[in-house]
Design a protein around this motif. Structure first.
Motif, PDB file in Angstrom:
ATOM      1  N   UNK A  78       0.830  -1.211   0.000  1.00  0.00           N
ATOM      2  CA  UNK A  78       0.000   0.000   0.000  1.00  0.00           C
ATOM      3  C   UNK A  78       0.860   1.254   0.000  1.00  0.00           C
ATOM      4  N   UNK A  79       1.899   1.263   0.814  1.00  0.00           N
ATOM      5  CA  UNK A  79       2.789   2.425   0.862  1.00  0.00           C
ATOM      6  C   UNK A  79       3.492   2.635  -0.470  1.00  0.00           C
ATOM      7  N   UNK A  80       3.909   1.553  -1.111  1.00  0.00           N
ATOM      8  CA  UNK A  80       4.606   1.675  -2.395  1.00  0.00           C
ATOM      9  C   UNK A  80       3.679   2.206  -3.482  1.00  0.00           C
ATOM     10  N   UNK A  81       2.480   1.653  -3.580  1.00  0.00           N
ATOM     11  CA  UNK A  81       1.536   2.086  -4.615  1.00  0.00           C
ATOM     12  C   UNK A  81       1.134   3.538  -4.425  1.00  0.00           C
ATOM     13  N   UNK A  82       0.831   3.931  -3.197  1.00  0.00           N
ATOM     14  CA  UNK A  82       0.427   5.315  -2.957  1.00  0.00           C
ATOM     15  C   UNK A  82       1.592   6.272  -3.199  1.00  0.00           C
ATOM     16  N   UNK A  83       2.801   5.857  -2.864  1.00  0.00           N
ATOM     17  CA  UNK A  83       3.965   6.710  -3.106  1.00  0.00           C
ATOM     18  C   UNK A  83       4.121   7.013  -4.589  1.00  0.00           C
ATOM     19  N   UNK A  84       3.987   5.986  -5.434  1.00  0.00           N
ATOM     20  CA  UNK A  84       4.158   6.180  -6.875  1.00  0.00           C
ATOM     21  C   UNK A  84       3.125   7.186  -7.407  1.00  0.00           C
ATOM     22  N   UNK A  85       1.870   7.005  -7.023  1.00  0.00           N
ATOM     23  CA  UNK A  85       0.811   7.878  -7.526  1.00  0.00           C
ATOM     24  C   UNK A  85       0.951   9.296  -6.965  1.00  0.00           C
ATOM     25  N   UNK A  86       1.205   9.400  -5.666  1.00  0.00           N
ATOM     26  CA  UNK A  86       1.281  10.715  -5.030  1.00  0.00           C
ATOM     27  C   UNK A  86       2.474  11.512  -5.547  1.00  0.00           C
ATOM     28  N   UNK A  87       3.648  10.874  -5.611  1.00  0.00           N
ATOM     29  CA  UNK A  87       4.837  11.580  -6.098  1.00  0.00           C
ATOM     30  C   UNK A  87       4.661  12.008  -7.548  1.00  0.00           C
ATOM     31  N   UNK A  88       4.043  11.167  -8.362  1.00  0.00           N
ATOM     32  CA  UNK A  88       3.795  11.532  -9.761  1.00  0.00           C
ATOM     33  C   UNK A  88       2.859  12.736  -9.844  1.00  0.00           C
ATOM     34  N   UNK A  89       1.851  12.781  -8.980  1.00  0.00           N
ATOM     35  CA  UNK A  89       0.908  13.904  -8.971  1.00  0.00           C
ATOM     36  C   UNK A  89       1.598  15.196  -8.549  1.00  0.00           C
ATOM     37  N   UNK A  90       2.450  15.101  -7.530  1.00  0.00           N
ATOM     38  CA  UNK A  90       3.181  16.284  -7.069  1.00  0.00           C
ATOM     39  C   UNK A  90       4.059  16.838  -8.186  1.00  0.00           C
ATOM     40  N   UNK A  91       4.786  15.953  -8.856  1.00  0.00           N
ATOM     41  CA  UNK A  91       5.669  16.380  -9.948  1.00  0.00           C
ATOM     42  C   UNK A  91       4.858  16.986 -11.084  1.00  0.00           C
ATOM     43  N   UNK A  92       3.687  16.398 -11.380  1.00  0.00           N
ATOM     44  CA  UNK A  92       2.833  16.925 -12.450  1.00  0.00           C
ATOM     45  C   UNK A  92       2.383  18.350 -12.160  1.00  0.00           C
ATOM     46  N   UNK A  93       2.012  18.620 -10.915  1.00  0.00           N
ATOM     47  CA  UNK A  93       1.605  19.981 -10.559  1.00  0.00           C
ATOM     48  C   UNK A  93       2.772  20.949 -10.742  1.00  0.00           C
ATOM     49  N   UNK A  94       3.973  20.485 -10.479  1.00  0.00           N
ATOM     50  CA  UNK A  94       5.131  21.368 -10.582  1.00  0.00           C
ATOM     51  C   UNK A  94       5.585  21.646 -12.000  1.00  0.00           C
ATOM     52  N   UNK A  95       5.468  20.658 -12.902  1.00  0.00           N
ATOM     53  CA  UNK A  95       6.116  20.812 -14.214  1.00  0.00           C
ATOM     54  C   UNK A  95       5.155  20.958 -15.390  1.00  0.00           C
ATOM     55  N   UNK A  96       3.878  20.580 -15.207  1.00  0.00           N
ATOM     56  CA  UNK A  96       2.951  20.632 -16.339  1.00  0.00           C
ATOM     57  C   UNK A  96       2.167  21.940 -16.365  1.00  0.00           C
ATOM     58  N   UNK A  97       1.926  22.504 -17.568  1.00  0.00           N
ATOM     59  CA  UNK A  97       1.117  23.725 -17.685  1.00  0.00           C
ATOM     60  C   UNK A  97      -0.369  23.375 -17.645  1.00  0.00           C
ATOM     61  N   UNK A  98      -0.971  23.429 -16.469  1.00  0.00           N
ATOM     62  CA  UNK A  98      -2.340  22.966 -16.284  1.00  0.00           C
ATOM     63  C   UNK A  98      -3.308  24.141 -16.106  1.00  0.00           C
ATOM     64  N   UNK A  99      -4.575  23.886 -16.416  1.00  0.00           N
ATOM     65  CA  UNK A  99      -5.632  24.837 -16.095  1.00  0.00           C
ATOM     66  C   UNK A  99      -6.037  24.630 -14.633  1.00  0.00           C
ATOM     67  N   UNK A 100      -6.789  25.564 -14.082  1.00  0.00           N
ATOM     68  CA  UNK A 100      -7.192  25.451 -12.680  1.00  0.00           C
ATOM     69  C   UNK A 100      -7.977  24.160 -12.412  1.00  0.00           C
ATOM     70  N   UNK A 101      -8.975  23.785 -13.247  1.00  0.00           N
ATOM     71  CA  UNK A 101      -9.664  22.514 -12.995  1.00  0.00           C
ATOM     72  C   UNK A 101      -8.732  21.311 -13.007  1.00  0.00           C
TER      73      UNK A 101
END
Length: 402
Positions: A78-101
């Motif tokens: 559980x810790x491994x699976x959540x780490x992969x998804x959470x870390x990927x989401x954090x990086x996406x917020x930092x590097x991708x040009x996203x809209x507010x939604x």
């Protein structure tokens, strides 16, 4: 202090505390990092607030769910699976040009996948030390976590303002990956398996002590969140005063935890420790001056870590070992909701009455935090001279060599 020295000499205790603190360190970084980054990208603090709200909602929902899954699938998967998804989401917020939604959607995913490190380590602790050491260990842990809230925002602010907001987020992601990987690799996770709970999801909240800990945690963290908003409103974002006062607030908590951690827990312990918080934040409302707030919030802080240590202990002693992770997940959810509502209430009162309004909100929440455990003291476990370990399950708990 001798009891803490003895604790840290116990095999694995210092390592597991250091690993879980590193894994949870991004908790003190990401809210501010997301706020600064999304505001810079969108030009709106309102948009940044929506992203933070989505992240908090995800964390509140996920707390008991991912914690319970550890009993079904094991802690490491559980810790491994959540780490992969959470870390990927954090990086996406930092590097991708996203809209507010899209920022909100990724923030929600990030919250839902937050690795359940805190419930996991609270579940492991009773298997690492004897019953006499368990309450001091909870107190030491609650005190040590103040490092997250003292150092995390300072590091994030420095990196985000001096280098760039993207780098502030990426640093948090690196800390999350490194710390959680270290925690997952700890031998203690291989020695302890959480039995599958036989009760329905949410049934653990029927335990009076778990419900009491969830409600008081909601009120305590809500008061702390209101204080933080009030301090920032009093001094603004530009000077160092707000950061220094909040650091003193956390140092008070650290000092209180180390000083009161060995005191036996009675049915009045939660109310007494919350009374310290109430007195401090109530006095703080009388003057928005640097030294006054520094002194009064140091006093308030003295009650925070000891109160949290009591809440962790009464949950531990009130549930079966198979239910401990889910129980701590609910307590964490209560604290997250408290932080969100405390900040919101403070924000409305700041708009209407300036910074002092936030301290009014904090005082009301802290007062309720005294009243609730005082009225519910008959359901508050008395741990004086009592084993603080969880109730054993009817079937043996497998313990295997790492």
């Amino acid at each position: 202090m001798g009891s803490y020295t003895e604790l840290l000499k116990t095999s694995g205790v210092a390592r597991i505390i250091a690993a879980q603190l590193t894994a949870r360190f991004p908790s003190g970084m990401l809210s501010l990092a997301f706020l600064l980054h999304v505001e810079q990208q969108t030009g709106s603090y309102g948009a940044a607030g929506l992203v933070l709200a989505a992240t908090s909602i995800g964390q509140a929902i996920a707390g008991p769910l991912t914690s319970r899954l550890m009993g079904r699938l094991g802690m490491r998967p559980v810790l491994t699976a959540t780490l992969v998804v959470c870390a990927s989401s954090v990086i996406a917020i930092g590097v991708l040009p996203l809209t507010v939604p899209l920022y909100m959607a990724v923030g929600l995913l990030c919250g839902l996948a937050t690795p359940p490190v805190q419930p996991a380590v609270r579940t492991i602790y009773p298997k690492m030390v004897n019953s006499r050491q368990l309450t001091p260990l909870f107190s030491l842990d609650a005190s040590a976590q103040e490092i997250i809230w003292v150092v995390g925002p300072v590091v994030t602010t420095f990196v985000s303002t001096q280098i760039g907001t993207v780098w502030g987020i990426l640093l948090a992601a690196v800390m999350m990956i490194g710390g959680t990987t270290w925690f997952i690799a700890s031998p203690e996770l291989g020695r302890v398996r959480i039995p599958r709970s036989k009760r329905r999801f949410g049934t653990v909240l029927a335990r009076p002590a778990v419900l009491l800990a969830t409600v008081v945690g909601f009120l305590l963290i809500g008061a702390c969140a209101a204080v933080e908003a009030g301090v920032v409103a009093a001094f603004g974002h530009d000077g160092a005063e707000a950061g220094i006062v909040l650091a003193i607030f956390s140092i008070g908590s650290l000092a209180g935890g180390l000083t009161l951690g060995h005191v036996p827990i009675s049915p009045w312990s939660t109310a007494r420790r919350m009374l310290i918080v109430f007195v401090g934040v109530s006095l703080a409302a009388f003057a928005m001056e640097f030294w006054w707030l520094a002194v009064t919030l140091f006093i308030a802080g003295i009650g925070i870590a000891p109160a949290l240590a009591v809440l962790f202990s009464i949950v531990s002693v009130s549930v079966k070992f198979s239910d401990t992770a889910e129980a701590y997940g609910w307590v964490g959810t209560g604290q997250l909701i408290g932080a969100a509502l405390g900040s919101a209430a403070a924000g409305f009162l700041i708009d209407g009455y300036e910074a002092v309004g936030a301290f009014w909100a904090a005082s009301v929440l802290a007062f309720l935090g005294v009243v609730v455990p005082a009225l519910a003291r008959r359901w508050h476990p008395d741990l004086r001279g009592r084993d603080a370990s969880p109730i054993p399950d009817t079937e043996p708990v497998p313990v295997t060599p790492s």
